[in-house]
Design a protein around this motif. Structure first.
Motif, PDB file in Angstrom:
ATOM      1  N   GLU A  87      -7.013  -4.396  -4.680  1.00 24.24           N
ATOM      2  CA  GLU A  87      -6.381  -3.476  -3.739  1.00 24.24           C
ATOM      3  C   GLU A  87      -6.994  -3.611  -2.349  1.00 24.24           C
ATOM      4  OE1 GLU A  87      -5.362   1.097  -4.223  1.00 24.24           O
ATOM      5  OE2 GLU A  87      -7.474   0.816  -3.691  1.00 24.24           O
ATOM      6  N   LYS A  88      -8.322  -3.641  -2.275  1.00 24.05           N
ATOM      7  CA  LYS A  88      -8.988  -3.718  -0.976  1.00 24.05           C
ATOM      8  C   LYS A  88      -8.805  -5.085  -0.327  1.00 24.05           C
ATOM      9  CE  LYS A  88     -10.021   0.441  -1.365  1.00 24.05           C
ATOM     10  NZ  LYS A  88      -9.127   1.405  -0.649  1.00 24.05           N
ATOM     11  N   GLU A  91      -5.439  -4.796   1.274  1.00 24.02           N
ATOM     12  CA  GLU A  91      -5.439  -3.925   2.446  1.00 24.02           C
ATOM     13  C   GLU A  91      -6.185  -4.539   3.627  1.00 24.02           C
ATOM     14  OE1 GLU A  91      -5.207   0.317  -0.013  1.00 24.02           O
ATOM     15  OE2 GLU A  91      -7.083  -0.302   0.967  1.00 24.02           O
ATOM     16  N   ALA A 132      -0.406  -1.722  -2.872  1.00 26.04           N
ATOM     17  CA  ALA A 132      -1.319  -1.735  -1.725  1.00 26.04           C
ATOM     18  C   ALA A 132      -0.630  -2.287  -0.486  1.00 26.04           C
ATOM     19  CB  ALA A 132      -2.556  -2.571  -2.058  1.00 26.04           C
ATOM     20  N   CYS A 170      -0.351  -0.016   2.956  1.00 27.73           N
ATOM     21  CA  CYS A 170      -0.928  -0.395   4.250  1.00 27.73           C
ATOM     22  C   CYS A 170       0.108  -1.036   5.167  1.00 27.73           C
ATOM     23  CB  CYS A 170      -2.121  -1.323   4.059  1.00 27.73           C
ATOM     24  SG  CYS A 170      -1.724  -2.972   3.438  1.00 27.73           S
ATOM     25  N   ARG A 211       1.693  -3.846   4.949  1.00 30.36           N
ATOM     26  CA  ARG A 211       1.475  -5.278   5.129  1.00 30.36           C
ATOM     27  C   ARG A 211       2.786  -6.018   4.876  1.00 30.36           C
ATOM     28  NH1 ARG A 211      -3.211  -8.983   2.287  1.00 30.36           N
ATOM     29  NH2 ARG A 211      -2.116 -10.974   2.429  1.00 30.36           N
TER      30      ARG A 211
END
Length: 239
Positions: A140-141, A144, A176, A180, A182
């Motif tokens: 997930e990170k 992001e 995610a 965010c 994206r």
């Protein structure tokens, strides 16, 4: 650096929708373009492999994204939303019709094409042994923070990832990316043995490996010559 093949299913394998083929009329824009209206707090954004080819075009959105629109967010006819295709394509439109299986989306503009930012970071991480949702958190990170791809590393202390877990991680990536806002999907590549990573490091002009008490990455990047891509390598838990 050689290209790594992404795993299947990707975004398209997670959503059930008819296959539509249309000619795109996309305008290329820099990733530095003004997208203040598309930042957090803007229109709800959903994934669709196919976008309308031009203003006024209509496509059907069904499957998980249809469920999210109508059952979770309870969107209604005439509500405005954004669609993105995971390849930089973005279009604003509205919901024209809702039936039991899908919604009809009408484009209010020609689709835009946002070019990816550079450098493209490729993360190689030995996280097969992580439990308790920590692998989800890592993926997930990475999504992001803008990683271009994540490749699971196979080591003595990091096992392979099951097919069921791969599908779950793909869902985490999609969620995610939407959260965010994206526009370019992060690829989850096939697992790789550490021996196969060595040639990629040799070819890359910018490679980092995570080591305890080393210089912080942000400090190194500020003094490093800009390159179009780079590698970030993270070993298994316990070294």
């Amino acid at each position: 650096m050689q290209t790594l093949g992404p795993l299947r299913p990707r975004f398209t394998g997670l959503l059930k929708r008819p296959w539509l083929t249309r000619t795109f009329n996309l305008r290329a824009l820099s990733s530095a373009s003004d997208y203040s209206d598309q930042s957090r707090g803007g229109l709800p954004r959903f994934f669709s492999e196919t976008l309308p080819s031009s203003k006024g075009g209509v496509i059907r959105v069904e499957g998980d994204e249809f469920w999210h629109m109508t059952k979770v967010l309870r969107l209604k006819t005439d509500d405005r939303v954004d669609l993105f295709n995971g390849k930089g394509g973005l279009v604003e439109g509205f919901i024209q019709n809702i039936d039991r299986a899908a919604i009809d989306f009408v484009a209010l503009e020609d689709p835009k094409l946002v070019l990816p930012q550079t450098p493209q970071w490729h993360v190689f991480a030995a996280f097969g042994s992580l439990k308790g949702g920590r692998a989800d958190w890592l993926v997930e990170k990475c999504t992001e923070l803008g990683a271009s791809s994540v490749t699971p590393l196979l080591t003595e202390r990091s096992s392979n990832i099951s097919d069921n877990r791969v599908e779950r991680l793909q869902r985490v990536i999609l969620a995610a990316a939407k959260q965010c806002q994206r526009l370019h999907e992060m690829k989850l590549n096939h697992s790789m043995k550490i021996d196969n990573l060595v040639p990629l490091v040799a070819k890359s002009k910018l490679s980092f490996i995570a080591i305890a008490e080393a210089t912080p990455l942000v400090s190194v990047l500020t003094s490093t010559t800009k390159e179009p891509s780079g590698l970030i390598i993270v070993g298994p838990e316990g070294g």
